[in-house]
Scaffold this active site. Sequence first.
Site, PDB file in Angstrom:
ATOM      1  N   GLU A 183      -8.078   6.142  -2.159  1.00 48.10           N
ATOM      2  CA  GLU A 183      -7.748   5.708  -3.585  1.00 48.10           C
ATOM      3  C   GLU A 183      -8.544   5.811  -4.731  1.00 48.10           C
ATOM      4  OE1 GLU A 183      -4.502   7.152  -5.232  1.00 48.10           O
ATOM      5  OE2 GLU A 183      -5.040   6.412  -7.026  1.00 48.10           O
ATOM      6  N   ASP A 184      -9.330   4.621  -3.943  1.00 44.64           N
ATOM      7  CA  ASP A 184     -10.858   4.183  -5.039  1.00 44.64           C
ATOM      8  C   ASP A 184     -11.823   4.042  -4.514  1.00 44.64           C
ATOM      9  OD1 ASP A 184      -8.365   2.961  -5.933  1.00 44.64           O
ATOM     10  OD2 ASP A 184      -8.520   1.120  -5.092  1.00 44.64           O
TER      11      ASP A 184
END
Length: 745
Positions: free
Chosen positions: A90-91
């Site tokens: 996700e990051d």
Amino acid sequence: MSESEIRKNTPLDPDAMYRELEEKIRTSCHGMDLGRIGAAYQMAKMAHSGQLRKDGSPYVTHCVAAADITVDMGLDEDSIVSALLHDVIEDTNLTHADIARQFGEPVADIVEGVTKLTRVQYTSKEDEQMENLRKMLMAMAKDIRVILIKIADRLHNMRTMAYQTAEKQRTKSLETMEIYAPIAHRLGMQKAKWELEDLSLQYLDPTGYREITESLEKKMPELEAFMSSMMEKIQKRMDAEGIKATIFCRIKHVYSIYRKMYAQKLDINGIFDLCAFRVIVDTIPDCYNVLGVIHDMFKPVPGRFKDYISTPKPNMYQSVHTTVIGSEGIPFEVQIRTWDMHHTAEYGIAAHWKYKMHDGGNAVRSGDEDKFAWVRRLLESQQESDAQDFFHNLKIDMFADEVFVFSPKGDVINLPAGATPIDFAYSIHSDVGNHMVGAKVNGRIVTFDYVLQNGDIVEIRTSKSAPGPSRDWLSVAKSGSARTKIKQWYKKERREENVIRGREMLEDELKHNGLTLDDVLADEIVSPILKRLSFTCVEDLYAAIGYGGVTVARVANRLRDEARSAKPDKKTVIDKVSEAAERREQNARKEGKAVHGILVEGLNNCLVKFSRCCTPVPGDDIVGFITRGQGVSIHRKDCQNYQQRISQPENEGRWVRVSWAREITDSYVTTISISAKDRSGLVMDIATVLNALNAKVRNLSSRDIGAGMALTIVSLEVKNAGELKYIMNRMASIPGVSSVIRNGS
Ligand code: MN
């Protein structure tokens, strides 16, 4: 990593935290590969480098904390590795492939699963919606460890929620209360559930929360004295009875007190059973022995005894509960259970891994089958126990026959597995389905037969001038309700088309039975059938066949039976007619005359058939091709196939000259394609004109060919090229039609 440490707001040292975690794993989880877990930590640290948490600490501290919780839950090595990596997809720039390469597919899949859950948009909704959302999350997870890591992730985020804005505190707490605490409960994870609830309450009703904690604090000396005296009393008696028992006592969690106050409209002083006692023993018979002893020591409160050992709760919880009145006149609850039941109650589904670890070491990693056996048992028991339960209909592959998708507004729509945008549109409203012109999933345009996936955001484009559902949709739609609505539309909107189509279908079906429409349209044959099927006229019957309200085979069979019984000699008449036709043809062949209206030069008595590629009609320039074993096939001279094959050497000598006979009475089937700007009523207009021209339409179908264009294909019978030309000209004059061509050209 205690709360007080976090609140000091000095940046945490991830390496120190990781060393602590490593030590915990070394002592409590046997047989785990610390090198592999360490590598996961290094990967996460590198990937998140430069990112900070709201408390100013390096981001990776969150990953270590989440992993720490999974260790407490007793999860396996892959879970701990996945927890460390849970935010990298996700990051950061790392991908599924990067993780799979170093840590294997299962870990990569789990991390991707957590990522998907993270991306689900949440908005607070009414209960039914929440239920669907919870189911969707479970369905998306596939691997139960995804949910468990998500719970660990949420638990740590809630523990550190103090650093977030008030707005974020509220929305995350609401989401936790409505989604994650119930999921933890359903999975039997009492500890996680309580903590999630108390943390959420702290932000959702700070005053209420503070009131309870403050008065508990005030009551604490009194409560503690009470608890220790009771515990001592019980322990003494257990020893005297020779029962090996461990006794715990705790103050109930804040949210359960809060709920009780709210439900019973009491203040905290009105609530007696603030503490709960637990007696934990080795065997089930001991549970009942303890119960007998407790009831002997204290007066039981009637109606408060519950046996969840013989009847476990849907989430596998087992214990015997009783409420008794202590010597000071204060009622309190006692829960009695075995150690096995205790682990299950604390950690729920996660207790499985914990057991494994207690049983000793390496079994943890090999136990895949077992793991699912445990889950299956949990889920099966839930299925049987309560129709209203969250896990109703749940199977091991979690909601295998359902799919959950979002509307653009965030509503969760529950559809059968395999559902398409068509099902989605009709589930919103018939009007949406009937006016659908396109669909987008997650912002991308998809075809109508796209199979919806859990968590997809589906958007339907509609237009007032939409042509309405295509018949193909009936086979694309998965849900019965969508199909019903499409059929209803056809019934209502497309009567004329249905009549034409139904008539054709009946004609075709009758042909298989050796009959024509004329044979059965006599009043004495058709009337009883209409009456029996509740139609007022033949047109209604055609229309019903056309939209699928009645099957054509059923009608044809009835008509055939009626025709045979009503007019026994009818059959012979037909037979005579067809015999005569047969004879005529045979004679024609013998005499070198036209067969099917075709004269083949130099060949007598040969089989003739019309090519499907260009379907010639009298008046067309034609040519014959001698096929292998199937006679002469007739093509138009302007047919593409003929044009291509004429000069091929292997076909040399196989082309023959043919001509049309002078007198032709037969009709010939041919096909035309009509390109038109797609608009509502287009097909109806085409059908109406064809009807007005008395054209014998065999088949008519229309489909969207993109760029706002529709292609309508009509098969029809004509006597000659002149008639066909006339029909084609009329088609070309219909508004919106851009071209009308014959097939093969
Ligand atoms: Mn996270």
